[in-house]
Design a protein around this motif. Structure first.
Motif, PDB file in Angstrom:
ATOM      1  N   ALA A  31     -27.235  33.245   3.527  1.00 51.32           N
ATOM      2  CA  ALA A  31     -27.289  33.494   2.089  1.00 51.32           C
ATOM      3  C   ALA A  31     -27.963  32.333   1.362  1.00 51.32           C
ATOM      4  CB  ALA A  31     -25.885  33.726   1.542  1.00 51.32           C
ATOM      5  N   ALA A  32     -27.651  31.101   1.755  1.00 51.04           N
ATOM      6  CA  ALA A  32     -28.265  29.931   1.125  1.00 51.04           C
ATOM      7  C   ALA A  32     -29.778  29.909   1.376  1.00 51.04           C
ATOM      8  CB  ALA A  32     -27.622  28.654   1.644  1.00 51.04           C
ATOM      9  N   LEU A  33     -30.178  30.237   2.612  1.00 52.93           N
ATOM     10  CA  LEU A  33     -31.607  30.274   2.937  1.00 52.93           C
ATOM     11  C   LEU A  33     -32.325  31.362   2.149  1.00 52.93           C
ATOM     12  CD1 LEU A  33     -31.386  29.714   6.783  1.00 52.93           C
ATOM     13  CD2 LEU A  33     -32.565  28.228   5.170  1.00 52.93           C
ATOM     14  N   LYS A  34     -31.710  32.531   2.058  1.00 51.49           N
ATOM     15  CA  LYS A  34     -32.327  33.632   1.309  1.00 51.49           C
ATOM     16  C   LYS A  34     -32.413  33.317  -0.179  1.00 51.49           C
ATOM     17  CE  LYS A  34     -31.401  37.580   4.272  1.00 51.49           C
ATOM     18  NZ  LYS A  34     -30.746  38.896   4.339  1.00 51.49           N
ATOM     19  N   ASN A  35     -31.381  32.685  -0.727  1.00 50.73           N
ATOM     20  CA  ASN A  35     -31.422  32.306  -2.145  1.00 50.73           C
ATOM     21  C   ASN A  35     -32.567  31.336  -2.418  1.00 50.73           C
ATOM     22  OD1 ASN A  35     -29.299  33.926  -2.915  1.00 50.73           O
ATOM     23  ND2 ASN A  35     -27.774  32.303  -2.694  1.00 50.73           N
ATOM     24  N   LYS A  36     -32.750  30.367  -1.541  1.00 50.59           N
ATOM     25  CA  LYS A  36     -33.852  29.411  -1.691  1.00 50.59           C
ATOM     26  C   LYS A  36     -35.195  30.138  -1.598  1.00 50.59           C
ATOM     27  CE  LYS A  36     -35.669  25.204  -1.598  1.00 50.59           C
ATOM     28  NZ  LYS A  36     -35.547  24.211  -2.613  1.00 50.59           N
ATOM     29  N   GLN A  37     -35.282  31.097  -0.687  1.00 48.85           N
ATOM     30  CA  GLN A  37     -36.511  31.860  -0.516  1.00 48.85           C
ATOM     31  C   GLN A  37     -36.805  32.707  -1.759  1.00 48.85           C
ATOM     32  OE1 GLN A  37     -36.364  34.597   2.790  1.00 48.85           O
ATOM     33  NE2 GLN A  37     -38.568  34.474   3.095  1.00 48.85           N
ATOM     34  N   ILE A  38     -35.772  33.282  -2.352  1.00 47.40           N
ATOM     35  CA  ILE A  38     -35.934  34.077  -3.567  1.00 47.40           C
ATOM     36  C   ILE A  38     -36.354  33.184  -4.728  1.00 47.40           C
ATOM     37  CG2 ILE A  38     -34.667  35.411  -5.310  1.00 47.40           C
ATOM     38  CD1 ILE A  38     -33.043  36.578  -2.933  1.00 47.40           C
ATOM     39  N   ASP A  39     -35.749  31.998  -4.833  1.00 52.93           N
ATOM     40  CA  ASP A  39     -36.114  31.062  -5.896  1.00 52.93           C
ATOM     41  C   ASP A  39     -37.576  30.643  -5.778  1.00 52.93           C
ATOM     42  OD1 ASP A  39     -33.577  31.179  -6.932  1.00 52.93           O
ATOM     43  OD2 ASP A  39     -32.923  29.267  -6.065  1.00 52.93           O
ATOM     44  N   LYS A  40     -38.036  30.457  -4.554  1.00 52.68           N
ATOM     45  CA  LYS A  40     -39.400  30.010  -4.323  1.00 52.68           C
ATOM     46  C   LYS A  40     -40.402  31.155  -4.470  1.00 52.68           C
ATOM     47  CE  LYS A  40     -42.319  27.779  -0.927  1.00 52.68           C
ATOM     48  NZ  LYS A  40     -42.518  27.471   0.456  1.00 52.68           N
ATOM     49  N   ARG A  41     -39.948  32.378  -4.249  1.00 54.02           N
ATOM     50  CA  ARG A  41     -40.793  33.582  -4.289  1.00 54.02           C
ATOM     51  C   ARG A  41     -41.853  33.564  -3.199  1.00 54.02           C
ATOM     52  NH1 ARG A  41     -41.519  34.123 -10.772  1.00 54.02           N
ATOM     53  NH2 ARG A  41     -39.368  34.673 -11.155  1.00 54.02           N
ATOM     54  N   ALA A  42     -41.530  32.969  -2.080  1.00 50.99           N
ATOM     55  CA  ALA A  42     -42.411  32.920  -0.911  1.00 50.99           C
ATOM     56  C   ALA A  42     -41.557  32.548   0.292  1.00 50.99           C
ATOM     57  CB  ALA A  42     -43.521  31.904  -1.110  1.00 50.99           C
ATOM     58  N   ASP A  43     -42.138  32.695   1.481  1.00 53.39           N
ATOM     59  CA  ASP A  43     -41.416  32.302   2.686  1.00 53.39           C
ATOM     60  C   ASP A  43     -41.210  30.796   2.687  1.00 53.39           C
ATOM     61  OD1 ASP A  43     -41.271  34.890   3.585  1.00 53.39           O
ATOM     62  OD2 ASP A  43     -43.062  34.732   4.849  1.00 53.39           O
ATOM     63  N   LEU A  44     -40.086  30.373   3.256  1.00 58.77           N
ATOM     64  CA  LEU A  44     -39.771  28.952   3.331  1.00 58.77           C
ATOM     65  C   LEU A  44     -40.527  28.311   4.484  1.00 58.77           C
ATOM     66  CD1 LEU A  44     -35.898  29.033   2.849  1.00 58.77           C
ATOM     67  CD2 LEU A  44     -37.630  28.551   1.140  1.00 58.77           C
ATOM     68  N   THR A  45     -40.918  27.069   4.289  1.00 65.19           N
ATOM     69  CA  THR A  45     -41.502  26.311   5.388  1.00 65.19           C
ATOM     70  C   THR A  45     -40.356  25.800   6.257  1.00 65.19           C
ATOM     71  OG1 THR A  45     -41.440  24.230   4.180  1.00 65.19           O
ATOM     72  CG2 THR A  45     -43.441  25.560   3.941  1.00 65.19           C
ATOM     73  N   GLU A  46     -40.687  25.308   7.421  1.00 64.29           N
ATOM     74  CA  GLU A  46     -39.653  24.796   8.323  1.00 64.29           C
ATOM     75  C   GLU A  46     -38.912  23.620   7.688  1.00 64.29           C
ATOM     76  OE1 GLU A  46     -39.223  23.001  12.838  1.00 64.29           O
ATOM     77  OE2 GLU A  46     -41.042  24.077  12.277  1.00 64.29           O
ATOM     78  N   GLU A  47     -39.649  22.781   6.961  1.00 66.80           N
ATOM     79  CA  GLU A  47     -39.029  21.625   6.311  1.00 66.80           C
ATOM     80  C   GLU A  47     -38.041  22.068   5.226  1.00 66.80           C
ATOM     81  OE1 GLU A  47     -40.497  17.941   3.571  1.00 66.80           O
ATOM     82  OE2 GLU A  47     -41.652  18.346   5.387  1.00 66.80           O
ATOM     83  N   GLU A  48     -38.396  23.096   4.471  1.00 66.03           N
ATOM     84  CA  GLU A  48     -37.505  23.602   3.426  1.00 66.03           C
ATOM     85  C   GLU A  48     -36.254  24.236   4.029  1.00 66.03           C
ATOM     86  OE1 GLU A  48     -40.724  24.669  -0.082  1.00 66.03           O
ATOM     87  OE2 GLU A  48     -40.409  26.086   1.561  1.00 66.03           O
ATOM     88  N   GLU A  49     -36.426  24.923   5.161  1.00 67.12           N
ATOM     89  CA  GLU A  49     -35.267  25.495   5.849  1.00 67.12           C
ATOM     90  C   GLU A  49     -34.322  24.394   6.305  1.00 67.12           C
ATOM     91  OE1 GLU A  49     -37.271  29.544   7.720  1.00 67.12           O
ATOM     92  OE2 GLU A  49     -37.260  27.724   8.907  1.00 67.12           O
ATOM     93  N   ILE A  50     -34.889  23.317   6.817  1.00 65.62           N
ATOM     94  CA  ILE A  50     -34.073  22.184   7.271  1.00 65.62           C
ATOM     95  C   ILE A  50     -33.346  21.544   6.099  1.00 65.62           C
ATOM     96  CG2 ILE A  50     -34.211  19.864   8.256  1.00 65.62           C
ATOM     97  CD1 ILE A  50     -36.425  20.990  10.119  1.00 65.62           C
ATOM     98  N   GLN A  51     -34.026  21.441   4.951  1.00 65.04           N
ATOM     99  CA  GLN A  51     -33.389  20.878   3.761  1.00 65.04           C
ATOM    100  C   GLN A  51     -32.169  21.692   3.347  1.00 65.04           C
ATOM    101  OE1 GLN A  51     -36.488  20.732   0.823  1.00 65.04           O
ATOM    102  NE2 GLN A  51     -37.286  18.774   1.543  1.00 65.04           N
ATOM    103  N   VAL A  52     -32.279  23.020   3.413  1.00 57.86           N
ATOM    104  CA  VAL A  52     -31.154  23.885   3.049  1.00 57.86           C
ATOM    105  C   VAL A  52     -30.000  23.683   4.021  1.00 57.86           C
ATOM    106  CG1 VAL A  52     -30.392  26.292   2.833  1.00 57.86           C
ATOM    107  CG2 VAL A  52     -32.602  25.598   1.893  1.00 57.86           C
ATOM    108  N   ILE A  53     -30.302  23.605   5.300  1.00 58.92           N
ATOM    109  CA  ILE A  53     -29.264  23.398   6.311  1.00 58.92           C
ATOM    110  C   ILE A  53     -28.583  22.045   6.096  1.00 58.92           C
ATOM    111  CG2 ILE A  53     -28.830  23.077   8.786  1.00 58.92           C
ATOM    112  CD1 ILE A  53     -31.153  25.101   9.243  1.00 58.92           C
ATOM    113  N   MET A  54     -29.381  21.014   5.829  1.00 54.70           N
ATOM    114  CA  MET A  54     -28.817  19.680   5.608  1.00 54.70           C
ATOM    115  C   MET A  54     -27.956  19.655   4.339  1.00 54.70           C
ATOM    116  SD  MET A  54     -29.736  18.185   8.269  1.00 54.70           S
ATOM    117  CE  MET A  54     -29.139  16.554   7.956  1.00 54.70           C
TER     118      MET A  54
END
Length: 173
Positions: A31-54
């Motif tokens: 859910a956190a990853l999808k929310n970030k993706q929706i906020d960005k309005r594009a697919d997340l990069t690997e670095e952004e995915e890692i930031q969400v996990i961290m």
């Protein structure tokens, strides 16, 4: 395979195996990853995915620190969450690895006794090695939040409606 797909497949496997706690943690992370993706309005990069996990790991650790010692149920739940979340986080460098990289950068720059004046030059060479690569300078301009969108500049974010009006985004967040 992106982290979202990886986490989704792990969540399905946890559901099939009947691992309720793992499924809940993965669901929260997804859910956190999808929310970030929706906020960005594009697919997340690997670095952004890692930031969400961290960020999720940090929040769980803060919850663990703030929990009273007599609430063992919350402490156990946080520990289980951390175990699951850390499986998807990148491996952290150890203190010895970081010291070796710093020493390598200092010898590369020819600095024996670093001073405050050397800090900027050292960090410029050190950060790409320990964190990742920075954005190229031409992509960030003074006064812009998003590359290419100046403060107050209006850009349509969707085609005009039937009445002929466009929806605009001002670039401020």
């Amino acid at each position: 395979m992106s982290k979202i797909d990886e986490i989704r497949s792990a969540m399905v496997a946890a559901m099939k195996a009947g691992e309720k706690e793992k499924k809940e943690t993965l669901s929260m992370l997804l859910a956190a990853l999808k929310n970030k993706q929706i906020d960005k309005r594009a697919d997340l990069t690997e670095e952004e995915e890692i930031q969400v996990i961290m960020k999720e790991i940090k929040q769980t650790k803060e919850t663990l620190e703030m929990t009273p010692a007599d609430r063992t149920d919350i402490i156990e739940e946080c520990n289980r969450r951390l175990t699951v979340l850390e499986a998807y986080a990148p491996k952290m460098m150890g203190e010895d690895e970081i010291k070796a990289i710093i020493e390598g950068v200092l010898s590369e720059l020819g600095i024996e006794n670093p001073t405050g004046k050397d800090k900027g030059n050292i960090m410029k060479h050190l950060m790409p090695k320990v964190k990742g690569t920075p954005l190229p300078r031409h992509e960030l301009t003074a006064g812009s939040v998003t590359p290419g969108i100046a403060w107050g500049e209006k850009r349509p974010i969707c085609p005009p409606t039937q009445s002929g009006k466009s929806v605009y985004f001002c670039g401020r967040r």
